[in-house]
Enzyme design. Structure first.
Site, short mmCIF file in Angstrom:
data_model
loop_
_atom_site.label_atom_id
_atom_site.label_comp_id
_atom_site.label_asym_id
_atom_site.label_seq_id
_atom_site.Cartn_x
_atom_site.Cartn_y
_atom_site.Cartn_z
CG HIS A 21 5.26 1.16 4.86
ND1 HIS A 21 4.41 2.24 4.87
CD2 HIS A 21 4.65 0.21 4.13
CE1 HIS A 21 3.32 1.95 4.15
NE2 HIS A 21 3.43 0.71 3.70
CB SER A 135 -0.99 4.01 4.14
OG SER A 135 0.38 3.69 4.17
O1 PNS Z 1 1.33 -1.06 -0.44
P1 PNS Z 1 0.43 -1.85 -1.35
O2 PNS Z 1 -0.59 -0.95 -2.00
O3 PNS Z 1 -0.21 -3.04 -0.68
O4 PNS Z 1 1.38 -2.43 -2.50
C1 PNS Z 1 0.85 -3.17 -3.60
C2 PNS Z 1 1.83 -3.13 -4.77
C3 PNS Z 1 2.05 -1.67 -5.21
C4 PNS Z 1 3.16 -3.74 -4.37
C5 PNS Z 1 1.20 -3.95 -5.95
O5 PNS Z 1 -0.02 -3.35 -6.32
C6 PNS Z 1 2.14 -4.04 -7.16
O6 PNS Z 1 3.05 -4.86 -7.18
N1 PNS Z 1 1.90 -3.18 -8.17
C7 PNS Z 1 2.74 -3.13 -9.36
C8 PNS Z 1 2.02 -3.76 -10.56
C9 PNS Z 1 2.14 -5.28 -10.54
O7 PNS Z 1 3.22 -5.86 -10.63
N2 PNS Z 1 0.99 -5.95 -10.43
C10 PNS Z 1 0.91 -7.40 -10.39
C11 PNS Z 1 1.19 -7.93 -8.98
S1 PNS Z 1 1.14 -9.70 -8.97
#
Ligand code: PNS
Length: 168
Positions: A21, A135
């Site tokens: 990250h 992670s």
């Molecule tokens: O580190 P990660 O868990 O792979 O990150 C994923 C994350 C948190 C970026 C994704 O789940 C996200 O954007 N969540 C916010 C809610 C949202 O916008 N969902 C629609 C995505 S198209």
């Protein structure tokens, strides 16, 4: 010349932050005026660290790298990434890709986010030195007694050991 600030968002769960990250955030900061590290909820994941703990670990490492100025950390509960981008004034999302599996996971999200608001996603090739670092994998290694030194900051390693060792 436009005075517009070029601001990017680096979204993720950061549960906890890894060297993978931090590499992406540092490179995103080199390409933009400001970076917002957005700690978001991933509905597919249950948390190991509280959002406050994730933020503290992120801020400690960003300060240690001299990035506390151009990079700030913010948490957003129950929010769409596109709404976060609009609120902080960012037109770009930056994400790292370790390989094809990441791309398959990220592409629909990038397309959905562009569909929803027009926000663009820029993918950076992850440093191959951290191609095996996630992670979730780091947590599994720590839980069963392995050493993750060099894969996460020392403070994160120590926090993982304190949280996960002996709590199978
Ligand atoms: O580190 P990660 O868990 O792979 O990150 C994923 C994350 C948190 C970026 C994704 O789940 C996200 O954007 N969540 C916010 C809610 C949202 O916008 N969902 C629609 C995505 S198209």
């Amino acid at each position: 010349m436009s005075e517009r600030v070029r601001r990017a968002v680096c979204p993720g769960s950061y549960d906890p932050v890894t060297h993978g990250h931090l590499d992406v955030v540092e490179r995103a900061a080199a390409l933009h005026d400001e970076v917002v590290v957005a700690v978001l909820h991933n509905p597919a994941k249950t948390g190991t660290f509280t959002v406050e703990e994730r933020i503290a670990l992120l801020e400690g490492e960003l300060a240690a790298r001299g990035l506390a100025g151009p990079v700030r950390v913010e948490a957003f509960a129950d929010r769409l990434l596109v709404d976060v981008c609009r609120d902080v004034g960012a037109a770009v999302v930056v994400k790292g890709l370790r390989g094809g599996t990441d791309f398959a996971y990220e592409l629909p999200m990038a397309l959905m986010n562009r569909h929803l608001s027009g926000v663009e996603t820029v993918f950076l090739p992850g440093d191959p030195a951290f191609g095996h670092v996630s992670s979730s994998l780091v947590k599994e290694v720590v839980r069963y007694g392995g050493d993750v030194s060099g894969l996460v900051p020392d403070a994160v390693r120590d926090a993982l050991v304190a949280r996960l060792r002996g709590h199978h």
